[in-house]
Write a protein that holds these residues in place. Sequence first.
Motif, PDB file in Angstrom:
ATOM      1  N   MET A  79      -9.903  -1.105  -2.580  1.00 41.34           N
ATOM      2  CA  MET A  79      -9.200  -1.684  -3.727  1.00 41.34           C
ATOM      3  C   MET A  79      -7.927  -0.904  -4.048  1.00 41.34           C
ATOM      4  O   MET A  79      -7.965   0.227  -4.506  1.00 41.34           O
ATOM      5  N   LEU A  80      -6.781  -1.532  -3.797  1.00 38.41           N
ATOM      6  CA  LEU A  80      -5.470  -1.004  -4.169  1.00 38.41           C
ATOM      7  C   LEU A  80      -4.843  -2.080  -5.050  1.00 38.41           C
ATOM      8  O   LEU A  80      -4.291  -3.047  -4.544  1.00 38.41           O
ATOM      9  N   HIS A  81      -4.934  -1.925  -6.360  1.00 33.28           N
ATOM     10  CA  HIS A  81      -4.829  -3.068  -7.262  1.00 33.28           C
ATOM     11  C   HIS A  81      -3.424  -3.547  -7.599  1.00 33.28           C
ATOM     12  O   HIS A  81      -3.270  -4.600  -8.204  1.00 33.28           O
ATOM     13  N   ASN A  82      -2.390  -2.787  -7.225  1.00 32.10           N
ATOM     14  CA  ASN A  82      -1.036  -3.288  -7.455  1.00 32.10           C
ATOM     15  C   ASN A  82      -0.065  -2.682  -6.446  1.00 32.10           C
ATOM     16  O   ASN A  82      -0.430  -1.815  -5.648  1.00 32.10           O
ATOM     17  N   ALA A  83       1.185  -3.147  -6.496  1.00 32.71           N
ATOM     18  CA  ALA A  83       2.173  -2.743  -5.498  1.00 32.71           C
ATOM     19  C   ALA A  83       2.474  -1.258  -5.564  1.00 32.71           C
ATOM     20  O   ALA A  83       2.704  -0.612  -4.526  1.00 32.71           O
ATOM     21  N   GLU A  84       2.492  -0.685  -6.772  1.00 36.95           N
ATOM     22  CA  GLU A  84       2.782   0.736  -6.917  1.00 36.95           C
ATOM     23  C   GLU A  84       1.722   1.591  -6.215  1.00 36.95           C
ATOM     24  O   GLU A  84       2.049   2.591  -5.558  1.00 36.95           O
ATOM     25  N   VAL A  85       0.456   1.191  -6.350  1.00 38.77           N
ATOM     26  CA  VAL A  85      -0.623   1.928  -5.695  1.00 38.77           C
ATOM     27  C   VAL A  85      -0.531   1.766  -4.180  1.00 38.77           C
ATOM     28  O   VAL A  85      -0.685   2.735  -3.424  1.00 38.77           O
ATOM     29  N   ILE A  86      -0.262   0.544  -3.729  1.00 38.99           N
ATOM     30  CA  ILE A  86      -0.136   0.305  -2.285  1.00 38.99           C
ATOM     31  C   ILE A  86       0.984   1.155  -1.703  1.00 38.99           C
ATOM     32  O   ILE A  86       0.836   1.788  -0.649  1.00 38.99           O
ATOM     33  N   ASP A  87       2.123   1.194  -2.387  1.00 34.90           N
ATOM     34  CA  ASP A  87       3.245   2.001  -1.907  1.00 34.90           C
ATOM     35  C   ASP A  87       2.897   3.489  -1.896  1.00 34.90           C
ATOM     36  O   ASP A  87       3.230   4.212  -0.946  1.00 34.90           O
ATOM     37  N   PRO A 119      -1.675 -10.582  -7.866  1.00 33.32           N
ATOM     38  CA  PRO A 119      -1.214 -11.556  -6.866  1.00 33.32           C
ATOM     39  C   PRO A 119       0.203 -11.293  -6.367  1.00 33.32           C
ATOM     40  O   PRO A 119       0.539 -11.643  -5.231  1.00 33.32           O
ATOM     41  N   ASN A 120       1.034 -10.673  -7.189  1.00 37.12           N
ATOM     42  CA  ASN A 120       2.409 -10.390  -6.784  1.00 37.12           C
ATOM     43  C   ASN A 120       2.508  -9.243  -5.785  1.00 37.12           C
ATOM     44  O   ASN A 120       3.601  -8.939  -5.289  1.00 37.12           O
ATOM     45  N   SER A 121       1.365  -8.598  -5.502  1.00 37.93           N
ATOM     46  CA  SER A 121       1.366  -7.428  -4.615  1.00 37.93           C
ATOM     47  C   SER A 121       0.978  -7.757  -3.177  1.00 37.93           C
ATOM     48  O   SER A 121       0.955  -6.861  -2.332  1.00 37.93           O
ATOM     49  N   VAL A 122       0.666  -9.017  -2.905  1.00 37.72           N
ATOM     50  CA  VAL A 122       0.197  -9.389  -1.567  1.00 37.72           C
ATOM     51  C   VAL A 122       1.259  -9.078  -0.516  1.00 37.72           C
ATOM     52  O   VAL A 122       0.957  -8.565   0.565  1.00 37.72           O
ATOM     53  N   GLN A 123       2.526  -9.359  -0.832  1.00 34.49           N
ATOM     54  CA  GLN A 123       3.595  -9.084   0.135  1.00 34.49           C
ATOM     55  C   GLN A 123       3.725  -7.590   0.420  1.00 34.49           C
ATOM     56  O   GLN A 123       3.993  -7.183   1.557  1.00 34.49           O
ATOM     57  N   THR A 124       3.522  -6.762  -0.606  1.00 34.34           N
ATOM     58  CA  THR A 124       3.582  -5.317  -0.401  1.00 34.34           C
ATOM     59  C   THR A 124       2.464  -4.857   0.517  1.00 34.34           C
ATOM     60  O   THR A 124       2.661  -4.014   1.405  1.00 34.34           O
ATOM     61  N   LEU A 125       1.270  -5.423   0.311  1.00 33.52           N
ATOM     62  CA  LEU A 125       0.141  -5.100   1.181  1.00 33.52           C
ATOM     63  C   LEU A 125       0.460  -5.453   2.627  1.00 33.52           C
ATOM     64  O   LEU A 125       0.223  -4.663   3.552  1.00 33.52           O
ATOM     65  N   THR A 126       1.022  -6.637   2.820  1.00 29.34           N
ATOM     66  CA  THR A 126       1.366  -7.088   4.170  1.00 29.34           C
ATOM     67  C   THR A 126       2.471  -6.231   4.779  1.00 29.34           C
ATOM     68  O   THR A 126       2.393  -5.814   5.937  1.00 29.34           O
ATOM     69  N   THR A 137      -9.719  -5.986   7.780  1.00 28.00           N
ATOM     70  CA  THR A 137     -10.987  -6.711   7.693  1.00 28.00           C
ATOM     71  C   THR A 137     -11.012  -7.727   6.553  1.00 28.00           C
ATOM     72  O   THR A 137     -11.832  -7.622   5.632  1.00 28.00           O
ATOM     73  N   PRO A 138     -10.163  -8.739   6.574  1.00 26.98           N
ATOM     74  CA  PRO A 138     -10.178  -9.727   5.489  1.00 26.98           C
ATOM     75  C   PRO A 138     -11.357 -10.694   5.607  1.00 26.98           C
ATOM     76  O   PRO A 138     -11.831 -10.988   6.701  1.00 26.98           O
ATOM     77  N   ASN A 139     -11.822 -11.176   4.446  1.00 17.94           N
ATOM     78  CA  ASN A 139     -12.728 -12.320   4.459  1.00 17.94           C
ATOM     79  C   ASN A 139     -11.886 -13.590   4.419  1.00 17.94           C
ATOM     80  O   ASN A 139     -10.640 -13.527   4.419  1.00 17.94           O
ATOM     81  N   ILE A 140     -12.511 -14.741   4.387  1.00 18.73           N
ATOM     82  CA  ILE A 140     -11.750 -15.996   4.455  1.00 18.73           C
ATOM     83  C   ILE A 140     -10.805 -16.178   3.268  1.00 18.73           C
ATOM     84  O   ILE A 140      -9.618 -16.496   3.462  1.00 18.73           O
ATOM     85  N   PRO A 141     -11.246 -15.997   2.007  1.00 21.00           N
ATOM     86  CA  PRO A 141     -10.300 -16.136   0.897  1.00 21.00           C
ATOM     87  C   PRO A 141      -9.121 -15.173   0.996  1.00 21.00           C
ATOM     88  O   PRO A 141      -7.981 -15.535   0.667  1.00 21.00           O
ATOM     89  N   GLU A 142      -9.373 -13.949   1.446  1.00 18.44           N
ATOM     90  CA  GLU A 142      -8.278 -12.985   1.598  1.00 18.44           C
ATOM     91  C   GLU A 142      -7.336 -13.391   2.711  1.00 18.44           C
ATOM     92  O   GLU A 142      -6.102 -13.278   2.578  1.00 18.44           O
ATOM     93  N   ALA A 143      -7.885 -13.888   3.816  1.00 13.20           N
ATOM     94  CA  ALA A 143      -7.046 -14.349   4.922  1.00 13.20           C
ATOM     95  C   ALA A 143      -6.182 -15.531   4.492  1.00 13.20           C
ATOM     96  O   ALA A 143      -5.027 -15.654   4.921  1.00 13.20           O
ATOM     97  N   GLU A 144      -6.725 -16.391   3.649  1.00 14.62           N
ATOM     98  CA  GLU A 144      -5.933 -17.524   3.149  1.00 14.62           C
ATOM     99  C   GLU A 144      -4.751 -17.030   2.321  1.00 14.62           C
ATOM    100  O   GLU A 144      -3.635 -17.568   2.433  1.00 14.62           O
ATOM    101  N   LYS A 145      -4.970 -16.007   1.484  1.00 12.57           N
ATOM    102  CA  LYS A 145      -3.875 -15.469   0.668  1.00 12.57           C
ATOM    103  C   LYS A 145      -2.838 -14.768   1.537  1.00 12.57           C
ATOM    104  O   LYS A 145      -1.638 -14.831   1.260  1.00 12.57           O
TER     105      LYS A 145
END
Length: 269
Positions: A79-87, A119-126, A137-145
């Motif tokens: 769990m990395l809950h926002n873009a700042e944490v991901i960065d 939801p605004n952090s998905v691009q940062t994760l990618t 290791t995404p599940n189906i809902p995560e892969a869809e996002k």
Amino acid sequence: MTARILIVAGSDSSGGAGIQADTKTVTALGGYAATAITALTAQNTLGVSGVVGVEPAFIQQQMRAVIDDIGIDVIKTGMLHNAEVIDAVSDIIDELDPSIPIVVDPVMVSQSGSSLLDPNSVQTLTRRLSLRATVMTPNIPEAEKLTGMTIRDIDGMLQAAAMLHTIGPKAVLLKGGHMQGGSSVTDILASEEGIETFESPRIETPHVHGTGCTLASAIATSLAQGMSVRASVLRARAYLYEAIRTNPGLGGGQGPLNHGHTVGSFDAP
């Protein structure tokens, strides 16, 4: 040498998912788990009632404290809950030897349906973590996002896994547990060796809290012990299957797994 896994993820007060599930899994499979906690959650088998995030700079401080002293063989993120944490987490990973495997579990939604990623952090994760991931290791809902696709069947899973593999991860394990119907669960592994399908009998139980965390940490442990990606996936799937099959049946909702099924009983003298 003990396999050292640094887990960067959120805490689950119920003990079924997150840091708690990760630590139990690593220990049950013979590794050593260190942690950097990204968030505290108040939750149980019925859902998440609160989340308190940890400051990104302190997450980095936790990571550096472990890396500088104990050392690491693998990093597993949850769990990395926002873009700042991901960065912040990605900045530390970028400082590491590129040969250190990174297992990325792109946690976005809890098993009960609560959102765990802005939801605004998905691009940062990618953009940041997927490029460094040894296994995602995404599940189906995560892969869809992550792909923008709607996945309705195995063909859709195959397309999504292949697409995710092209955006950076060396391997993608797309988990099929959310696929409705059928007597089996199909997972798809897309890697540099091609695409492979794994199938196992579906266990009819509501007690599947923490399955994603558990599977990713089992893969991370096996990688830290020198196993290949494919062998790590096979071992992790077998461990998870037995953990689900022998679940303790706790709670009034989606209960936890039996992470300790590999450990024999202890009789005090």
